[in-house]
Design a protein around this motif. Structure first.
Motif, PDB file in Angstrom:
ATOM      1  N   ALA A  50      17.088   4.697   9.091  1.00 23.12           N
ATOM      2  CA  ALA A  50      18.397   4.081   8.880  1.00 23.12           C
ATOM      3  C   ALA A  50      18.970   3.640  10.212  1.00 23.12           C
ATOM      4  O   ALA A  50      18.918   4.384  11.194  1.00 23.12           O
ATOM      5  N   LEU A  51      19.482   2.417  10.242  1.00 24.31           N
ATOM      6  CA  LEU A  51      20.156   1.906  11.428  1.00 24.31           C
ATOM      7  C   LEU A  51      21.646   1.828  11.117  1.00 24.31           C
ATOM      8  O   LEU A  51      22.026   1.371  10.037  1.00 24.31           O
ATOM      9  N   PHE A  52      22.459   2.290  12.040  1.00 25.64           N
ATOM     10  CA  PHE A  52      23.914   2.273  11.869  1.00 25.64           C
ATOM     11  C   PHE A  52      24.536   1.431  12.964  1.00 25.64           C
ATOM     12  O   PHE A  52      24.115   1.503  14.118  1.00 25.64           O
ATOM     13  N   ASP A  53      25.532   0.657  12.602  1.00 24.92           N
ATOM     14  CA  ASP A  53      26.225  -0.156  13.577  1.00 24.92           C
ATOM     15  C   ASP A  53      27.718   0.054  13.360  1.00 24.92           C
ATOM     16  O   ASP A  53      28.191  -0.002  12.234  1.00 24.92           O
ATOM     17  N   VAL A  54      28.453   0.322  14.448  1.00 26.43           N
ATOM     18  CA  VAL A  54      29.892   0.547  14.324  1.00 26.43           C
ATOM     19  C   VAL A  54      30.575  -0.789  14.038  1.00 26.43           C
ATOM     20  O   VAL A  54      30.376  -1.753  14.774  1.00 26.43           O
ATOM     21  N   ASP A  55      31.355  -0.847  12.948  1.00 29.62           N
ATOM     22  CA  ASP A  55      32.036  -2.084  12.583  1.00 29.62           C
ATOM     23  C   ASP A  55      33.130  -2.426  13.598  1.00 29.62           C
ATOM     24  O   ASP A  55      33.865  -1.545  14.029  1.00 29.62           O
ATOM     25  N   ASP A  56      33.233  -3.702  13.946  1.00 35.31           N
ATOM     26  CA  ASP A  56      34.276  -4.211  14.856  1.00 35.31           C
ATOM     27  C   ASP A  56      34.354  -3.460  16.173  1.00 35.31           C
ATOM     28  O   ASP A  56      35.440  -3.287  16.728  1.00 35.31           O
ATOM     29  N   PHE A  57      33.208  -3.026  16.677  1.00 35.54           N
ATOM     30  CA  PHE A  57      33.231  -2.222  17.897  1.00 35.54           C
ATOM     31  C   PHE A  57      33.732  -3.011  19.117  1.00 35.54           C
ATOM     32  O   PHE A  57      34.534  -2.511  19.899  1.00 35.54           O
ATOM     33  N   GLN A  58      33.263  -4.261  19.237  1.00 34.57           N
ATOM     34  CA  GLN A  58      33.670  -5.076  20.396  1.00 34.57           C
ATOM     35  C   GLN A  58      35.179  -5.266  20.395  1.00 34.57           C
ATOM     36  O   GLN A  58      35.828  -5.253  21.443  1.00 34.57           O
ATOM     37  N   GLU A  59      35.736  -5.437  19.207  1.00 34.97           N
ATOM     38  CA  GLU A  59      37.175  -5.621  19.044  1.00 34.97           C
ATOM     39  C   GLU A  59      37.936  -4.382  19.550  1.00 34.97           C
ATOM     40  O   GLU A  59      38.919  -4.501  20.273  1.00 34.97           O
ATOM     41  N   THR A  60      37.451  -3.199  19.157  1.00 35.45           N
ATOM     42  CA  THR A  60      38.067  -1.944  19.604  1.00 35.45           C
ATOM     43  C   THR A  60      38.035  -1.858  21.125  1.00 35.45           C
ATOM     44  O   THR A  60      39.041  -1.549  21.758  1.00 35.45           O
ATOM     45  N   ASN A  61      36.888  -2.175  21.696  1.00 34.70           N
ATOM     46  CA  ASN A  61      36.727  -2.147  23.152  1.00 34.70           C
ATOM     47  C   ASN A  61      37.678  -3.122  23.832  1.00 34.70           C
ATOM     48  O   ASN A  61      38.294  -2.814  24.846  1.00 34.70           O
ATOM     49  N   ARG A  62      37.776  -4.322  23.255  1.00 33.37           N
ATOM     50  CA  ARG A  62      38.602  -5.374  23.827  1.00 33.37           C
ATOM     51  C   ARG A  62      40.092  -5.010  23.728  1.00 33.37           C
ATOM     52  O   ARG A  62      40.833  -5.118  24.683  1.00 33.37           O
ATOM     53  N   GLU A  63      40.505  -4.553  22.535  1.00 34.52           N
ATOM     54  CA  GLU A  63      41.929  -4.311  22.292  1.00 34.52           C
ATOM     55  C   GLU A  63      42.423  -2.983  22.860  1.00 34.52           C
ATOM     56  O   GLU A  63      43.560  -2.878  23.279  1.00 34.52           O
ATOM     57  N   SER A  64      41.570  -1.952  22.816  1.00 31.68           N
ATOM     58  CA  SER A  64      42.043  -0.622  23.200  1.00 31.68           C
ATOM     59  C   SER A  64      41.379  -0.066  24.448  1.00 31.68           C
ATOM     60  O   SER A  64      41.697   1.032  24.888  1.00 31.68           O
ATOM     61  N   GLY A  65      40.412  -0.808  24.990  1.00 33.22           N
ATOM     62  CA  GLY A  65      39.770  -0.383  26.227  1.00 33.22           C
ATOM     63  C   GLY A  65      38.533   0.465  26.002  1.00 33.22           C
ATOM     64  O   GLY A  65      38.334   1.032  24.928  1.00 33.22           O
ATOM     65  N   PRO A  66      37.674   0.538  27.031  1.00 33.91           N
ATOM     66  CA  PRO A  66      36.405   1.246  26.924  1.00 33.91           C
ATOM     67  C   PRO A  66      36.538   2.744  26.645  1.00 33.91           C
ATOM     68  O   PRO A  66      35.644   3.336  26.060  1.00 33.91           O
ATOM     69  N   GLU A  67      37.666   3.362  27.049  1.00 38.84           N
ATOM     70  CA  GLU A  67      37.827   4.797  26.763  1.00 38.84           C
ATOM     71  C   GLU A  67      37.872   4.999  25.252  1.00 38.84           C
ATOM     72  O   GLU A  67      37.259   5.921  24.722  1.00 38.84           O
ATOM     73  N   ALA A  68      38.643   4.143  24.570  1.00 37.10           N
ATOM     74  CA  ALA A  68      38.733   4.227  23.108  1.00 37.10           C
ATOM     75  C   ALA A  68      37.348   3.977  22.496  1.00 37.10           C
ATOM     76  O   ALA A  68      36.944   4.654  21.556  1.00 37.10           O
ATOM     77  N   GLY A  69      36.634   3.003  23.076  1.00 33.69           N
ATOM     78  CA  GLY A  69      35.289   2.700  22.599  1.00 33.69           C
ATOM     79  C   GLY A  69      34.367   3.903  22.724  1.00 33.69           C
ATOM     80  O   GLY A  69      33.648   4.251  21.782  1.00 33.69           O
ATOM     81  N   ASP A  70      34.410   4.567  23.883  1.00 28.88           N
ATOM     82  CA  ASP A  70      33.581   5.757  24.104  1.00 28.88           C
ATOM     83  C   ASP A  70      33.948   6.863  23.128  1.00 28.88           C
ATOM     84  O   ASP A  70      33.088   7.590  22.628  1.00 28.88           O
ATOM     85  N   ASP A  71      35.249   6.978  22.872  1.00 24.35           N
ATOM     86  CA  ASP A  71      35.753   7.977  21.937  1.00 24.35           C
ATOM     87  C   ASP A  71      35.164   7.740  20.546  1.00 24.35           C
ATOM     88  O   ASP A  71      34.685   8.661  19.875  1.00 24.35           O
ATOM     89  N   VAL A  72      35.180   6.480  20.119  1.00 25.80           N
ATOM     90  CA  VAL A  72      34.608   6.099  18.825  1.00 25.80           C
ATOM     91  C   VAL A  72      33.128   6.482  18.775  1.00 25.80           C
ATOM     92  O   VAL A  72      32.665   7.107  17.816  1.00 25.80           O
ATOM     93  N   LEU A  73      32.389   6.128  19.823  1.00 23.76           N
ATOM     94  CA  LEU A  73      30.948   6.408  19.858  1.00 23.76           C
ATOM     95  C   LEU A  73      30.670   7.907  19.779  1.00 23.76           C
ATOM     96  O   LEU A  73      29.766   8.339  19.065  1.00 23.76           O
ATOM     97  N   ARG A  74      31.469   8.695  20.512  1.00 24.93           N
ATOM     98  CA  ARG A  74      31.272  10.146  20.480  1.00 24.93           C
ATOM     99  C   ARG A  74      31.564  10.724  19.103  1.00 24.93           C
ATOM    100  O   ARG A  74      30.856  11.609  18.625  1.00 24.93           O
ATOM    101  N   ARG A  75      32.606  10.219  18.455  1.00 24.66           N
ATOM    102  CA  ARG A  75      32.957  10.713  17.122  1.00 24.66           C
ATOM    103  C   ARG A  75      31.911  10.340  16.079  1.00 24.66           C
ATOM    104  O   ARG A  75      31.551  11.143  15.224  1.00 24.66           O
TER     105      ARG A  75
END
Length: 176
Positions: A50-75
């Protein structure tokens, strides 16, 4: 003071894991996939990828910054790690791409469990998280790693087309 063997164990682990999430890295996943395909072929059993891809990840990174992006990835990684069985392997294989190697035919079931677990997480930076998943099975969808990955990727594209939080299995329509 750490002993030489503790140090080498740490380096060994670092060589196999993704530093951000602690999951297996791409190289390790590739090796495990090869081994599991060989085993399934020997035993005449199935294997799910199974391959998983986080939906709208680039948007999260762009709008909320890479820290938020890292947080999403860790969760996402922690839900993945908690949702799988002991025989399964989970890894991070790209920016916001994760993979599950699941002996047997339960890949779709495990993928849905992951998606539900992620949907239940609290929002990060005011955004609800979701992932899309594509599932392929050995030997039905492919007899080697390359073919299986291609089949799972095609299923993932189908799931993403259906909307956020969908799972698509090869030969089965996408469902949320």
């Amino acid at each position: 003071a750490s002993t030489a063997s503790e140090r080498s164990e740490w380096f060994e682990r670092m060589a196999h894991t993704d530093p951000l999430t602690g999951l297996a890295n791409e190289r390790t996943v590739a090796r495990i996939l090869e081994l599991e395909i060989a085993r399934a072929a020997r035993q005449g059993s199935e294997l799910s990828l199974a391959l998983f891809d986080v939906d709208d990840f680039q948007e999260t990174n762009r709008e909320s910054g890479p820290e938020a992006g890292d947080d999403v990835l860790r969760r996402v990684a922690s839900v993945l790690a908690e949702s799988v069985r002991l025989v399964d392997t989970v890894g991070r294989i790209g920016g916001d791409e994760f993979v599950l190697v699941a002996p047997g035919s339960a890949g779709g079931t495990v993928a849905r469990r992951v998606i539900e677990g992620i949907a239940a997480l609290p929002a990060v930076a005011g955004k609800q998280m979701s992932v899309s998943a594509g599932v392929a099975k050995f030997p039905t969808d492919g007899g080697d790693a390359e073919t299986l990955i291609a089949a799972a990727t095609a299923a993932l594209v189908l799931a993403q087309g259906a909307g956020p939080g969908y799972v698509a299995e090869t030969g089965v329509t996408a469902e949320g």
